[in-house]
Enzyme design. Structure first.
Site, short mmCIF file in Angstrom:
data_model
loop_
_atom_site.label_atom_id
_atom_site.label_comp_id
_atom_site.label_asym_id
_atom_site.label_seq_id
_atom_site.Cartn_x
_atom_site.Cartn_y
_atom_site.Cartn_z
N ASN A 9 -5.41 1.00 -66.42
CA ASN A 9 -6.51 1.70 -65.74
C ASN A 9 -7.81 1.06 -66.23
O ASN A 9 -8.26 1.34 -67.34
CB ASN A 9 -6.46 3.20 -66.12
CG ASN A 9 -7.66 3.96 -65.58
OD1 ASN A 9 -8.42 3.44 -64.76
ND2 ASN A 9 -7.84 5.19 -66.04
N TRP A 10 -8.35 0.19 -65.39
CA TRP A 10 -9.53 -0.57 -65.81
C TRP A 10 -10.80 0.30 -65.86
O TRP A 10 -11.81 -0.11 -66.41
CB TRP A 10 -9.77 -1.75 -64.87
CG TRP A 10 -8.74 -2.83 -64.93
CD1 TRP A 10 -7.65 -2.88 -65.77
CD2 TRP A 10 -8.69 -4.02 -64.14
NE1 TRP A 10 -6.94 -4.04 -65.53
CE2 TRP A 10 -7.55 -4.75 -64.53
CE3 TRP A 10 -9.50 -4.54 -63.11
CZ2 TRP A 10 -7.21 -5.97 -63.94
CZ3 TRP A 10 -9.15 -5.75 -62.52
CH2 TRP A 10 -8.03 -6.46 -62.94
N LYS A 11 -10.72 1.48 -65.24
CA LYS A 11 -11.92 2.35 -65.14
C LYS A 11 -13.09 1.56 -64.54
O LYS A 11 -12.84 0.65 -63.75
CB LYS A 11 -12.24 2.95 -66.51
CG LYS A 11 -11.01 3.60 -67.15
CD LYS A 11 -11.33 4.48 -68.31
CE LYS A 11 -10.02 5.05 -68.87
NZ LYS A 11 -10.22 6.09 -69.86
N HIS A 98 -7.32 11.97 -62.63
CA HIS A 98 -7.64 11.52 -63.99
C HIS A 98 -8.63 12.52 -64.61
O HIS A 98 -9.49 13.05 -63.92
CB HIS A 98 -8.25 10.11 -63.97
CG HIS A 98 -8.35 9.53 -65.33
ND1 HIS A 98 -9.38 9.85 -66.19
CD2 HIS A 98 -7.54 8.68 -66.02
CE1 HIS A 98 -9.19 9.21 -67.34
NE2 HIS A 98 -8.08 8.50 -67.26
N GLU A 100 -11.18 12.16 -66.27
CA GLU A 100 -12.61 11.83 -66.06
C GLU A 100 -13.08 12.30 -64.69
O GLU A 100 -14.23 12.68 -64.52
CB GLU A 100 -12.82 10.32 -66.27
CG GLU A 100 -12.72 9.96 -67.75
CD GLU A 100 -12.21 8.56 -68.06
OE1 GLU A 100 -12.23 7.69 -67.16
OE2 GLU A 100 -11.79 8.34 -69.21
N GLU A 169 -1.75 12.78 -70.06
CA GLU A 169 -2.87 12.19 -70.81
C GLU A 169 -3.65 13.30 -71.50
O GLU A 169 -4.54 13.90 -70.90
CB GLU A 169 -3.80 11.44 -69.85
CG GLU A 169 -3.15 10.27 -69.15
CD GLU A 169 -4.17 9.19 -68.80
OE1 GLU A 169 -3.92 8.04 -69.15
OE2 GLU A 169 -5.21 9.50 -68.21
N GLY A 175 -9.47 7.30 -74.92
CA GLY A 175 -10.61 6.50 -75.35
C GLY A 175 -11.12 6.87 -76.73
O GLY A 175 -12.20 6.44 -77.14
N SER A 213 -5.08 6.31 -75.58
CA SER A 213 -5.11 5.40 -76.74
C SER A 213 -3.76 4.75 -77.04
O SER A 213 -3.44 4.47 -78.19
CB SER A 213 -5.66 6.11 -77.98
OG SER A 213 -6.99 6.55 -77.74
N GLY A 234 -5.77 2.43 -70.82
CA GLY A 234 -7.18 2.18 -70.55
C GLY A 234 -7.68 0.97 -71.33
O GLY A 234 -7.48 -0.18 -70.92
N GLY A 235 -8.29 1.21 -72.47
CA GLY A 235 -8.92 0.15 -73.26
C GLY A 235 -8.04 -1.08 -73.49
O GLY A 235 -8.49 -2.22 -73.30
#
Ligand code: PGA
Length: 252
Positions: A9-11, A98, A100, A169, A175, A213, A234-235
């Site tokens: 998930n590149w966001k 998601h 966010e 999640e 994150g 994470s 993500g990251g």
């Protein structure tokens, strides 16, 4: 054995140049990471780059995903992107719900369920995210929250529910560098699996991903849990070497 799915998930990250370097890095190392075994691999790119990433991932063994889609089919919804439009760019997965989006865009359980429905009717697999906040976990409400979030999607999608992917999640792990322990994650995954089992005879084939994470160091332990069928990353998905290490841990 069911294949695992590792989805990046590149966001809201990337650029034409950065996307090219990232996809090339993943594609170049993919066969070595899989080492004769298999896993589904996808990257969920920002909408503006779907066309570019469609071309970059073509014939690479990497599937294309989107990060959201409209709950409407078409029409006067300025700024929205429909499931049919995503399908035009060979999008195979779309993240829905998601945390966010639930948090910054006030997306309700019902809206998320409708988005999942739109994806499914266009032949796109929704990756339905569920998860509790730290306050909810500390109040002992984890199970109640994730079940409520998934119930809305089950209710709206009936027998198609075996076609979705679920991503657990925990919001407090996204994150933050704080990961759920494999035992904490497995416990929630088992709850979600039981809920799916009550809704469909095909619950065992639903992939339930863990996200929050997940990284090159903790992936193998998380992915070895019986009800964890992959990761939403993500990251660590922005670094080819880390993403490839996670893929290697998922290959079966
Ligand atoms: P993270 O993000 O891996 O950076 O915690 C996961 C996600 O939000 O999907």
């Amino acid at each position: 054995m069911k294949q695992q799915l590792i989805a990046g998930n590149w966001k809201m990250n990337g650029s034409l140049a950065a996307n090219e370097a990232l996809v090339h890095g993943i594609a170049q190392g993919l066969q070595a990471a899989l080492s004769g075994k298999q896993a589904h691999v996808a990257v969920c790119a920002p909408a503006a780059y779907l066309s570019q990433v469609q071309q970059l991932t073509h014939s690479s063994g990497i599937d294309l995903g989107a990060q959201d889609l409209s709950a409407h089919e078409q029409g006067a919804y300025t700024g929205e992107i429909s499931a049919a439009m995503l399908k035009d760019f060979a999008v195979r997965y779309a993240i829905v719900g998601h945390s966010e989006r639930r948090h910054y865009h006030a997306e309700s359980d019902e809206l998320v369920a409708t988005k999942a429905q739109r994806a499914l009717s266009a032949g796109i697999t929704p990756i339905v995210c569920v998860g509790e906040t730290l306050a909810e976990r500390e109040a002992g409400k984890t199970e109640e929250v994730v079940k409520r979030q998934l119930a809305a999607v089950i209710h709206a999608n009936g027998h198609c529910i075996s076609e979705i992917v679920v991503a657990y999640e925990p919001v407090w792990a996204i994150g933050t560098g704080k990961t759920a322990t494999p035992q904490q994650a497995q416990a929630v995954h088992a709850v979600l699996r039981a809920q799916l089992q009550a809704a469909t005879p095909h619950a065992d084939r639903v992939q339930i991903l863990y996200g929050g994470s997940m990284n090159a160091t903790n992936a193998a332990q998380l992915l070895s849990q019986p009800d964890i069928d992959g990761g939403l990353i993500g990251g660590a998905a922005l670094k080819p070497a880390d993403f490839l290490t996670i893929i290697a841990a998922a290959a079966r």
